[in-house]
Scaffold this motif. Structure first.
Motif, PDB file in Angstrom:
ATOM      1  N   ILE A  86     -13.150   5.029   6.692  1.00 37.60           N
ATOM      2  CA  ILE A  86     -12.410   3.859   7.153  1.00 37.60           C
ATOM      3  C   ILE A  86     -11.089   3.831   6.393  1.00 37.60           C
ATOM      4  O   ILE A  86     -11.072   3.756   5.165  1.00 37.60           O
ATOM      5  N   LEU A  87      -9.994   3.935   7.138  1.00 36.57           N
ATOM      6  CA  LEU A  87      -8.667   3.914   6.537  1.00 36.57           C
ATOM      7  C   LEU A  87      -8.086   2.514   6.676  1.00 36.57           C
ATOM      8  O   LEU A  87      -8.104   1.942   7.764  1.00 36.57           O
ATOM      9  N   LEU A  88      -7.602   1.979   5.580  1.00 36.81           N
ATOM     10  CA  LEU A  88      -6.981   0.664   5.586  1.00 36.81           C
ATOM     11  C   LEU A  88      -5.475   0.841   5.559  1.00 36.81           C
ATOM     12  O   LEU A  88      -4.944   1.569   4.715  1.00 36.81           O
ATOM     13  N   SER A  89      -4.808   0.221   6.495  1.00 35.79           N
ATOM     14  CA  SER A  89      -3.355   0.244   6.535  1.00 35.79           C
ATOM     15  C   SER A  89      -2.871  -1.202   6.524  1.00 35.79           C
ATOM     16  O   SER A  89      -3.649  -2.128   6.751  1.00 35.79           O
ATOM     17  N   ALA A  90      -1.602  -1.355   6.230  1.00 36.88           N
ATOM     18  CA  ALA A  90      -1.048  -2.706   6.147  1.00 36.88           C
ATOM     19  C   ALA A  90       0.398  -2.701   6.591  1.00 36.88           C
ATOM     20  O   ALA A  90       1.053  -1.664   6.629  1.00 36.88           O
ATOM     21  N   GLU A  91       0.845  -3.887   6.878  1.00 34.68           N
ATOM     22  CA  GLU A  91       2.230  -4.092   7.288  1.00 34.68           C
ATOM     23  C   GLU A  91       3.166  -3.562   6.208  1.00 34.68           C
ATOM     24  O   GLU A  91       3.065  -3.929   5.042  1.00 34.68           O
ATOM     25  N   SER A  92       4.046  -2.694   6.609  1.00 35.41           N
ATOM     26  CA  SER A  92       5.012  -2.088   5.702  1.00 35.41           C
ATOM     27  C   SER A  92       5.904  -3.157   5.088  1.00 35.41           C
ATOM     28  O   SER A  92       6.382  -4.033   5.783  1.00 35.41           O
ATOM     29  N   GLY A  93       6.107  -3.080   3.787  1.00 33.05           N
ATOM     30  CA  GLY A  93       7.051  -3.966   3.137  1.00 33.05           C
ATOM     31  C   GLY A  93       6.508  -5.315   2.696  1.00 33.05           C
ATOM     32  O   GLY A  93       7.219  -6.063   2.032  1.00 33.05           O
TER      33      GLY A  93
END
Length: 176
Positions: A86-93
């Motif tokens: 499971i890869l967690l990504s987030a809003e850049s910046g």
């Protein structure tokens, strides 16, 4: 259900999994633990991408990791052959995305532990997913527009066991 503190003390990094896939209930429980994590300003900017351990994109990430580190042979891939990553990504910046992703992945790791599942928190692919091929991997992983990788969790049924880490409270804690 165990007490939270007992689960915290029990959790350790798993580096060996059976081929058994997670059940729908197991996967949803782990994901829900991540979704329940608090986020800065209640932004709820963490996105979860579930990838089967045999998905070709993970092999490509592994190959790029090895290329960047000049590794020819490795005994295990970066997720130790877990059936699910499971890869967690987030809003850049967003200032708190790193923290928010860390909180979410720990919630997920503890939920997996409580279910009797092995898990491994993964940061070693950060350079791959932020490097020259960042856009390629973001597209292949279907990351939302404007999002970038933060951290990952391998999860599956344990093939090996490991004792939790020890610590030196006197060295690691200062009380003023």
């Amino acid at each position: 259900m165990g007490s939270v503190f007992e689960v915290i003390k029990e959790r350790s990094s798993t580096r060996g999994y059976t081929e058994d896939k997670l059940s729908e209930v197991e996967l949803n429980t782990v994901l829900e633990a991540g979704l329940h994590a608090p986020t800065g300003m209640n932004k709820q900017e963490i996105h979860f991408t579930v990838v089967s351990g045999d998905n070709e994109i993970l092999a490509q990430i592994e190959a790029e990791k090895n290329r960047l580190r000049n590794l020819d042979k490795v005994e295990h891939n970066f997720y130790y052959e877990a059936p699910t990553v499971i890869l967690l990504s987030a809003e850049s910046g967003f200032k708190w995305s790193h923290v928010d992703a860390g909180i979410a992945v720990e919630n997920m790791a503890l939920a997996a532990t409580e279910l009797g599942l092995g898990n491994l928190i993964i940061g070693c692919i950060y350079d791959v997913l932020h490097g020259d091929k960042k856009d390629y991997f973001a597209k292949k992983l279907s990351l939302p527009e404007g999002y970038e990788f933060e951290i990952a969790l391998a999860v599956g049924h344990k093939a090996v066991t490991k004792e939790p880490h020890t610590f030196d409270k006197d060295k690691q804690v200062t009380i003023l």
